[in-house]
Write an enzyme that holds these catalytic residues in place. Structure first.
Site, mmCIF file in Angstrom:
data_model
loop_
_atom_site.group_PDB
_atom_site.id
_atom_site.type_symbol
_atom_site.label_atom_id
_atom_site.label_comp_id
_atom_site.label_asym_id
_atom_site.label_seq_id
_atom_site.Cartn_x
_atom_site.Cartn_y
_atom_site.Cartn_z
ATOM 1 N N GLY A 227 3.667 -9.017 -14.058
ATOM 2 C CA GLY A 227 3.289 -8.368 -15.304
ATOM 3 C C GLY A 227 2.267 -9.204 -16.038
ATOM 4 O O GLY A 227 1.834 -8.868 -17.134
ATOM 5 N N GLU A 268 6.338 -13.494 -9.262
ATOM 6 C CA GLU A 268 5.594 -12.981 -8.111
ATOM 7 C C GLU A 268 4.333 -12.262 -8.568
ATOM 8 O O GLU A 268 4.208 -11.053 -8.413
ATOM 9 C CB GLU A 268 6.491 -12.046 -7.293
ATOM 10 C CG GLU A 268 7.238 -11.072 -8.160
ATOM 11 C CD GLU A 268 8.250 -10.239 -7.410
ATOM 12 O OE1 GLU A 268 8.913 -10.773 -6.513
ATOM 13 O OE2 GLU A 268 8.362 -9.049 -7.743
ATOM 14 N N ARG A 307 -10.524 1.477 -8.379
ATOM 15 C CA ARG A 307 -9.798 1.255 -9.636
ATOM 16 C C ARG A 307 -10.366 1.980 -10.856
ATOM 17 O O ARG A 307 -9.602 2.517 -11.659
ATOM 18 C CB ARG A 307 -9.656 -0.249 -9.906
ATOM 19 C CG ARG A 307 -8.633 -0.917 -8.969
ATOM 20 C CD ARG A 307 -8.520 -2.413 -9.238
ATOM 21 N NE ARG A 307 -8.509 -2.714 -10.645
ATOM 22 C CZ ARG A 307 -7.447 -2.581 -11.440
ATOM 23 N NH1 ARG A 307 -6.292 -2.212 -10.944
ATOM 24 N NH2 ARG A 307 -7.538 -2.868 -12.724
ATOM 25 N N CYS A 337 -19.259 12.019 -2.256
ATOM 26 C CA CYS A 337 -19.544 13.389 -2.659
ATOM 27 C C CYS A 337 -18.409 13.977 -3.492
ATOM 28 O O CYS A 337 -17.720 14.920 -3.087
ATOM 29 C CB CYS A 337 -19.874 14.234 -1.444
ATOM 30 S SG CYS A 337 -21.460 13.723 -0.796
ATOM 31 N N TYR A 365 -6.298 -5.537 -5.807
ATOM 32 C CA TYR A 365 -6.222 -4.077 -5.650
ATOM 33 C C TYR A 365 -7.596 -3.443 -5.501
ATOM 34 O O TYR A 365 -7.812 -2.320 -5.951
ATOM 35 C CB TYR A 365 -5.445 -3.452 -6.827
ATOM 36 C CG TYR A 365 -4.114 -4.118 -7.044
ATOM 37 C CD1 TYR A 365 -3.118 -3.986 -6.088
ATOM 38 C CD2 TYR A 365 -3.877 -4.913 -8.158
ATOM 39 C CE1 TYR A 365 -1.903 -4.620 -6.245
ATOM 40 C CE2 TYR A 365 -2.660 -5.557 -8.320
ATOM 41 C CZ TYR A 365 -1.681 -5.404 -7.361
ATOM 42 O OH TYR A 365 -0.483 -6.046 -7.516
HETATM 43 C C1 PLP Z 1 2.838 -5.172 -7.238
HETATM 44 C C2 PLP Z 1 3.986 -6.032 -7.427
HETATM 45 C C3 PLP Z 1 3.842 -7.285 -8.029
HETATM 46 C C4 PLP Z 1 2.531 -7.827 -8.532
HETATM 47 O O1 PLP Z 1 2.070 -7.208 -9.689
HETATM 48 P P1 PLP Z 1 0.761 -7.758 -10.392
HETATM 49 O O2 PLP Z 1 0.565 -6.891 -11.563
HETATM 50 O O3 PLP Z 1 -0.360 -7.652 -9.421
HETATM 51 O O4 PLP Z 1 0.984 -9.164 -10.761
HETATM 52 C C5 PLP Z 1 4.971 -8.071 -8.135
HETATM 53 N N1 PLP Z 1 6.172 -7.640 -7.686
HETATM 54 C C6 PLP Z 1 6.340 -6.443 -7.104
HETATM 55 C C7 PLP Z 1 7.678 -6.046 -6.615
HETATM 56 C C8 PLP Z 1 5.257 -5.603 -6.954
HETATM 57 O O5 PLP Z 1 5.449 -4.410 -6.391
#
Ligand code: PLP
Length: 411
Positions: A227, A268, A307, A337, A365
């Site tokens: 997040g 993560e 994006r 297109c 992404y």
């Molecule tokens: C996508 C994802 C993240 C990473 O989110 P970011 O916004 O790129 O930091 C972390 N944990 C899980 C389970 C995810 O699916």
């Protein structure tokens, strides 16, 4: 990317030079930025036992995975294919947390077979897993704390209608399954979405996690997901990692005392670690003046860089061929297109056909979401590492497009 002596440079190497050398369009990643971002988090949380699991769906080139492995990072994988890539990059199975959503039990079995840690986000699967593996394979439980993170509904995952996680209201059921099957819950996990602006909101969610954690007696870690927000515009707010580190570390250590065991605090992040490390460079094919707009049409499209159209994401666009001179307003578009606009009414240095435009924040992404739509080749990827550029993925060619197509002979 920085402007120095009238040139845009990535770790000392000219951006236009890289585009010419490897051919546009091209993704360029700067390892120094990835390392800096990684260290920012580990530094902020150094008073706790912290582990970073890079969420590799953001950018999965195997060289990037190896770079993270070298930094001491673990991996968060959302598919068994990402798990396999991670193992191939040299991660130990125990350094990989597999966090799937709505996958089949067969895929989870495969991940168990590969020896990685398993994160479960569904009561029915938890039950099946318990029947099958009982006490033999520990699990992590993904909890949905129902904290609404950020404003973008497409990327927030913690709200009440989200498909992710097991609701905190279902925890009595979780405990019943765990006890009946003698399962070991080694971790609890949350990931509230990719748009946390606010340290306060995040800390509220962590309090819910601590409450939940008390109920599980055999934990080794608490995974707070991600997040972390990065700035896309010059004046954007980003997550104040230092402040989060100070507050959460202290609270985490206090909780560990209450709990009676030193747990590992896991994050993560994906975007935070790689977004700003990436630059996407494309060439201007045409400048097209219509009655109301000047379009800069590029040799790329939403097939390479989705994006802006998919998430309404804003990516800064810079004419890296002309570092000074007068500016004009362009709507920057692709060659696909259907409408594929990268940026509306962008003020950039006056562009001519043949100029290179660079998109910032193109590490997360971007390549990962590219496709062959319009039967275009996916672009090359280059890693700039310690002042040298390495081609880490070739541009595709016709053979790649036809690779898995089988021609019916009678047609
Ligand atoms: C996508 C994802 C993240 C990473 O989110 P970011 O916004 O790129 O930091 C972390 N944990 C899980 C389970 C995810 O699916």
């Amino acid at each position: 990317m920085e402007l120095k002596k009238n040139k845009y440079l990535i770790d000392g190497i000219s951006v236009t030079g890289l585009a010419e050398k490897h051919g546009p369009p091209i993704y360029i990643y700067e390892s120094a930025v990835i390392i800096k971002q990684y260290q920012k988090i580990t530094e902020a949380f150094k008073s706790s036992r912290v582990k970073i699991n890079y969420a590799c769906k953001a950018l999965t080139n195997i060289n990037v995975l190896k770079l993270f492995k070298g930094l001491g990072s673990g991996l968060d994988a959302v598919s068994v294919q990402e798990v396999t890539l991670g193992l191939k990059a040299g991660f130990e199975p125990q350094e990989i947390l597999y966090t799937p959503n709505c996958v089949s039990m067969e895929e989870i079995d495969e991940a168990v077979e590969l020896g990685v840690r398993i994160n479960i986000d569904n009561i029915a699967i938890l039950e099946e897993f318990g029947h099958k593996y009982g006490t033999n394979v520990p699990v992590c439980v993904r909890i949905n704390p129902h904290i609404m993170a950020g404003a973008n509904h497409k990327i927030s995952t913690g709200h009440i209608d989200s498909k992710f996680g097991i609701s905190i209201y279902q925890l009595p059921h979780v405990h019943r399954i765990v006890e009946t099957n003698h399962m070991k819950v080694e971790g609890i996990h949350m990931h509230t979405g990719s748009d946390i602006l606010d340290v306060e909101v995040f800390l509220r969610a962590t309090e819910i996690m601590f409450e939940m954690a008390k109920e599980f007696k055999e934990l080794d870690y608490i995974d707070f997901g991600s997040g972390f927000k990065v700035p896309y515009r010059v004046d954007d707010v980003s997550t104040d990692v230092e402040s989060l580190g100070v507050h959460l570390s202290a609270r985490f250590n206090e909780f560990c005392k209450e709990y009676g065991k030193e747990l590992t605090l896991i994050f993560e992040p994906g975007k935070f670690l790689v977004s700003e490390a990436g630059t996407f460079v494309a060439r201007v094919n045409v400048i097209k003046q219509t009655t109301s707009t000047v379009f800069a049409g590029l040799d790329t499209g939403l097939n390479h860089f989705i994006r802006p159209m998919f998430y309404d994401a804003y990516h800064e666009i810079i004419n890296v061929s002309k570092t000074s001179g007068k500016t004009r307003i362009y709507t920057v578009v692709g060659y696909i297109c259907e409408t594929d606009t990268f940026g509306w009414n962008r003020k950039i240095t006056e562009a001519s056909e043949g100029d290179y435009l660079a998109f910032r924040n193109a590490g997360a992404y971007c390549y990962a979401m590219s496709s062959n739509y319009n039967s275009r080749f996916r672009p090359a990827e280059v890693l700039v590492h310690e002042g040298k550029d390495y081609l880490i993925r070739k541009r595709e060619d016709m053979e790649d497009l036809l690779r898995n197509q089988l021609e019916i002979e009678t047609l």
